[in-house]
Scaffold this active site. Sequence first.
Site, PDB file in Angstrom:
ATOM      1  N   ASP A 247      10.260  -5.119  14.235  1.00 58.09           N
ATOM      2  CA  ASP A 247      10.508  -6.497  14.676  1.00 58.09           C
ATOM      3  C   ASP A 247      10.518  -6.518  16.206  1.00 58.09           C
ATOM      4  OD1 ASP A 247      12.847  -5.290  15.335  1.00 58.09           O
ATOM      5  OD2 ASP A 247      14.152  -6.654  14.245  1.00 58.09           O
TER       6      ASP A 247
ATOM      7  N   ASP B 143      10.411  -8.802   3.777  1.00 56.54           N
ATOM      8  CA  ASP B 143      11.333  -7.717   4.124  1.00 56.54           C
ATOM      9  C   ASP B 143      12.741  -8.241   4.000  1.00 56.54           C
ATOM     10  OD1 ASP B 143      11.333  -9.298   6.780  1.00 56.54           O
ATOM     11  OD2 ASP B 143      12.932  -7.822   7.024  1.00 56.54           O
TER      12      ASP B 143
ATOM     13  N   CYS C 175      13.192   2.115 -16.405  1.00 56.54           N
ATOM     14  CA  CYS C 175      12.660   2.203 -15.041  1.00 56.54           C
ATOM     15  C   CYS C 175      12.223   3.642 -14.804  1.00 56.54           C
ATOM     16  CB  CYS C 175      13.785   1.799 -14.088  1.00 56.54           C
ATOM     17  SG  CYS C 175      13.461   2.092 -12.342  1.00 56.54           S
TER      18      CYS C 175
ATOM     19  N   CYS D 281      12.293   5.236 -11.894  1.00 58.51           N
ATOM     20  CA  CYS D 281      12.854   5.861 -10.690  1.00 58.51           C
ATOM     21  C   CYS D 281      13.715   7.061 -11.074  1.00 58.51           C
ATOM     22  CB  CYS D 281      13.650   4.853  -9.861  1.00 58.51           C
ATOM     23  SG  CYS D 281      15.347   4.611 -10.380  1.00 58.51           S
TER      24      CYS D 281
ATOM     25  N   CYS E   7      17.213   6.211 -12.620  1.00 53.23           N
ATOM     26  CA  CYS E   7      17.226   5.789 -14.022  1.00 53.23           C
ATOM     27  C   CYS E   7      16.808   6.916 -14.964  1.00 53.23           C
ATOM     28  CB  CYS E   7      16.345   4.561 -14.213  1.00 53.23           C
ATOM     29  SG  CYS E   7      17.034   3.122 -13.370  1.00 53.23           S
TER      30      CYS E   7
HETATM   31 ZN   LIG Z   1      15.584   2.749 -11.637  1.00 50.87          ZN
END
Ligand SMILES: [Zn+2]
Lengths: 384, 398
Positions: free
Chosen positions: B94, B270, B311, B313, B316
């Site tokens: 930014d 964002d 999920c 990830c 998870c």
């Molecule tokens: Zn997850």
Amino acid sequence: MVKAKLLRNTERGRTCNIESWGAEKEPKSPLNLQTPAYLTYTRFGHIPHLTWDVAQKELSHLEQKPIYQVSMAAIFECLLAIDEAGGIIKFASMPENCLTHLTIHDPLGRIASGFNKTKGIAVWSARAGRKDVCSEAYPVSIAAVKSDTITALSDYDLPFDAQKKRQGKSLTRTKAWNEALFSEESKTGGRPAFAPICGGSNKDTRFAFAKAFVQVPWASGFSIELWHFSLGPKVDKKQVYEKDVIAELLGETMLLLPQDKVRLVEGAFNPTQILHLIKLGVDLFDSSFASLMADEGKAFKIADDFESTWEFSVLDFNDAKFNDDTSKLYDHCSCYPCQTFTKAYLRHLVNCKEMLAMVLLTIHNMTEFDRMFARIRESLQLAQ
Amino acid sequence: MTTGDMSFDIVAKRDRARVGVFHLPHGDVETPIFMPVGTQGTIKGLLPRQVAETSCRILLCNTYHLGHRPGADVVKRLGGVHKMMDWKYNILTDSGGFQMVSLGKLMQVTENAVEFNSPHTNERMVLTPEHSIGIQKDLGSDIMMQLDHVVPTVSDDSEFREPMLRSVRWLERCNNVHTNRDTQALFPIIQGGLDPALRQECVEKMVPYAKVGIAIGGLSGGEAKDGFCATVNFSCQQLEPYSHLPRYVMGVGWQTDMVICALSGADMFDCVYPTRTARFGTALVFEGGTNGELHLSRNEFVYDFKPIEECDCHTCKTYTRAFLHSVISKDTLSCHMLTVHNIHHQLELMRRLRKAIKEDNIVPFLKTFLAGQFGSVATVPSWVKTALVNLDYQQVFS
Ligand SMILES: [Zn+2]
Ligand SMILES: [Zn+2]
């Protein structure tokens, strides 16, 4: 049981081979762990600040097979959930079939003075405060956690100013609690236990503890309590670690302990102190020093001639002198942070209180702590 | 079009929404995309590898913070912010102007610069457009933002014209010192409050400077949701003739907001939301939470041995809600675990959205998404319904 065989006994310390670790009815892969060695300090079933994904990928190069130290203090608030999940390994998603040791105190947590009672030990956690652990409550925790080994109960609270009467009471209580705890095998599930060698800074009381527990059939090893001399930041009534004092304090006691049983010292001790305790005959430690350094924004390195000088150095990233230090962390170290990041970046992260600082410092400090033990074992091979 | 030439290919367009590939210097980014925020040159305790594993290919760093600590000169000597933090992919910085509004007391804007008292040293600081670009060049980000004059959208309408015109003049100054055009892009920021006429005027004046992309700024400052949605919608419409420019709506990160903005034609977002909310024990979910949030500190999770949601990830795949519940606010662990999941979740939402646009499945996507966030399509907040009806998705509600 914790089956150990003494390999060498030298001026600089012992080296043993720990052949097995854990209850006989639940055998795990043969261990063959050489001492001196360390238990891996955990909080909530994790090396602090490292999720298991990170720990397994970034610490895969560690030489020593890990035995994870799990403390009651960090988990008693969720014991029922741990039980429901089927043990700490499942609950905290620890590596399958890893070895675990259940102990009472968190070496870096609060270890307070003045709260133990006849009926139990005061254990502290950040959120729920104090809980009394006694010979009734401990078996419930042992059964829930399902560790391979345990530290037995003890009235550890004997600071330097403890009166003679208080010291006597400590031994009486400790005997009574453990008699109750080990009266039936079901209470511990037959898990090998480390018997307490307490006594604060009184040599005679230490000796009395050793005499009381040296023969008990349930002692697979001995836990020599030195909380007051440790670097634990929240230990009440701490004392400075003076080599002469410690040597005098433990000397006769160590002679009384059988050669084929492992001696454990839990708590944060620096590399110099660890070498000193090894010289006195200690075999096992925990890695809380590495985590403590990381929590404090510091990295450490043992000296190149560590075996002879017992020296180590510390980089303290709280210090502004690293603000524009563009050099890498440590040249000798193969860990990810040392290979990748500059001192200026570490300084920046510590300065901004960014969590990544503790993650990176933990990865390095664990790497160095493990390397230190490998070096110590190697040097004992050569020692007279 | 090739990697790294900063071109933007639109690979699918459905109604106003589009799916694109933005060819940035540190790799391609598929849009619509969410960019997590790594204010101090780190994403909340995650190793760069962990951030990349959420499929993140662009993140945001704050110029003001890095300019203050460790300092632009230090970052430059460390080889730029990518190298400093070991991040192989793209970084957007930014301008530093907004931080001054939010951090600094006694902020004052002159024609020359933003002036403010540093919250760290209390010294009087002066940030000119040239200075902002100078810092961003030292940081070496892939996308730099112009210094703009931000006025909170809750201000009186008459206050927006002069700041908008000043932002245009500052854009020209930024542009004059923007030299390394092969490796760094400069995004103008459309201002003009909630006033369509001002936004339109701003678009006309700024587009000539927009070579790579453009931002829609001055929103997410507490304005009413209806005004926010209408302004994004209107600004995107004004930008329709310049479809080769990716459109970045600044400070947007709530799931529903991103979906509405993307359907209006926006491409980049964002927000600190997924990382900040992780610190308070909140997991973002597609289903079963409240407005897409699962508050894991609640006692209902003590014995809940399910993962946060279905999920891919690491969190998870590894941890249960019960474990997360037991460590919330006691250690940095829960924060790492939830940050991994929450970033992954936002990027998964973007992936599903892109898929729906590509496959012309926007209405079924919206039905599932809204039911997951708000319990049912019938119970969505009125501003959501208004925004979607304005975009011609009334079918969702019939
Ligand atoms: Zn997850
Ligand atoms: Zn290292």
